[in-house]
Design an enzyme around this catalytic site. Structure first.
Site, PDB file in Angstrom:
ATOM      1  N   PRO A 158       0.810  -1.224   0.000  1.00 12.67           N
ATOM      2  CA  PRO A 158       0.000   0.000   0.000  1.00 12.67           C
ATOM      3  C   PRO A 158       0.843   1.274   0.000  1.00 12.67           C
ATOM      4  CG  PRO A 158      -0.839  -1.559   1.622  1.00 12.67           C
ATOM      5  CD  PRO A 158       0.466  -2.107   1.131  1.00 12.67           C
ATOM      6  N   CYS A 159       0.468   2.197  -0.883  1.00 12.90           N
ATOM      7  CA  CYS A 159       1.091   3.519  -0.889  1.00 12.90           C
ATOM      8  C   CYS A 159       0.404   4.429   0.125  1.00 12.90           C
ATOM      9  CB  CYS A 159       1.002   4.135  -2.276  1.00 12.90           C
ATOM     10  SG  CYS A 159       1.956   3.258  -3.532  1.00 12.90           S
TER      11      CYS A 159
END
Length: 343
Positions: A158-159
């Site tokens: 996840p960014c």
């Protein structure tokens, strides 16, 4: 130090960022798994009217269908890859090939930690709107931290890592924290994802939408994309006229119907005429019917039925969606295709 970008609309804020990257003034060069990048370390972005969430000036244009599909996918708490891959066939090249996406935001927010964080936030803020403890967690150290050798645990890490919510002055303020943020492939879609969630939750709480604030620890662009990134700052922007705000009970019913219709759109066994029929008979609230129009138009386009695309979009009453659709669909005249949202 922070570099700050502000605007009333997402388009205004994004264009200020894009201008800095196009001029390349003082940007850092940084390596990555997909090649060298130009980077602003520690960036803060603020949008005062989050309902104007669309980056229309991005050229090549962004895919409105993919952006809206992500909102449905996230709010439904899904992690299957098939739904998103239908609207963005290049996504697996960045997020991994498999039946599920490791870092799916909606699944993590609504299911992964054995808690529906959106529902808990809604209930907590209903009882205590002054709370400073409303944090929505996406990052999971056990699943997302690299190995001690620095090797990623998955392709889709996840960014976006956390959302911080507060109610102030009768409005829902939203702060989004990102560890990594591609301004070309990711940021325009991130704005849509999280400002939509902000507006939906504000609707559950029956309050206004406050400002949207976005902190990116690495705001970057891949050098291979620099030459292709253009902007049309003089474009006559059309305002988004739709409100996603509904009471929670109503939203849950709408989401279920919209999700079911989305599943039909990605099913190649369903004929394009059926998609048109569903739009024609749809009883969803206007804002959500307009979303269905865009997704169904993309389904008709992928079924090679251009004769039905215009008819389906004729039911869409949101002028911003129509502008975005026209810009997106015009890409195919030159044979270009959209790639993906973020890395």
């Amino acid at each position: 130090m922070f570099q700050v970008f502000e605007g009333r609309t997402a388009n205004e804020a994004w264009d200020k960022i894009a201008t800095v990257f196009r001029t390349n003034a003082g940007l850092l060069t940084q390596t990555s798994r997909f090649g060298p990048t130009r980077e602003i370390l520690h960036a803060a972005i603020s949008i005062s009217d989050p309902r104007q969430r669309w980056v229309v000036a991005r050229n090549p244009p962004m895919s409105i269908a993919f952006a809206l599909a992500e909102v449905i996918w996230i709010m439904a708490g899904r992690n299957d890859s098939a739904f998103l891959n239908y609207f963005n066939k290049g996504l697996p090249d960045y997020a991994g090939h498999g039946p599920c996406y490791h870092g799916a935001y909606g699944y993590r927010l609504r299911k992964k930690f054995n808690i529906d964080q959106m529902d808990r936030a809604y209930r907590a803020l209903t009882k205590n709107p002054d709370s400073r403890q409303i944090v929505l967690q996406i990052w999971d150290a056990s699943d997302d931290l690299p190995t001690i050798d620095g090797i990623p645990l998955a392709a889709d890490i996840p960014c976006n890592i956390v959302s911080i919510l507060k109610v102030r002055g009768g409005a829902l303020e939203w702060t989004q924290i990102m560890r990594s943020n591609d301004i070309f492939r990711g940021l325009p879609y991130n704005f849509v994802q999280f400002t939509s969630m902000q507006e939906i939750l504000a609707g559950w709480l029956n309050i206004n939408v406050g400002s949207y604030n976005h902190v990116s620890d690495s705001l970057h662009i891949y050098e291979r994309d620099l030459s292709g990134m253009e902007s049309e700052p003089q474009l006559n922007l059309t305002e988004n006229s739709d409100s996603l705000a509904l009471p929670k009970q109503d939203f849950d019913l709408v989401l279920s119907e919209l999700e079911n219709n989305g599943n039909c759109i990605i099913d190649d066994k369903i004929e394009a005429e059926s998609l048109l029929g569903t739009v024609r008979s749809c009883k969803l609230p206007t804002a959500y019917r307009n979303i269905l129009c865009v997704l169904s138009a993309e389904g008709a386009r992928k079924r090679k039925r251009p004769d039905l695309v215009g008819e389906i979009m004729g039911f869409c009453t949101n002028p911003a969606y129509n502008q975005l659709w026209e810009r997106w669909s015009s890409r195919f005249t030159g044979g270009k295709t959209e790639n993906m949202d973020q890395v």
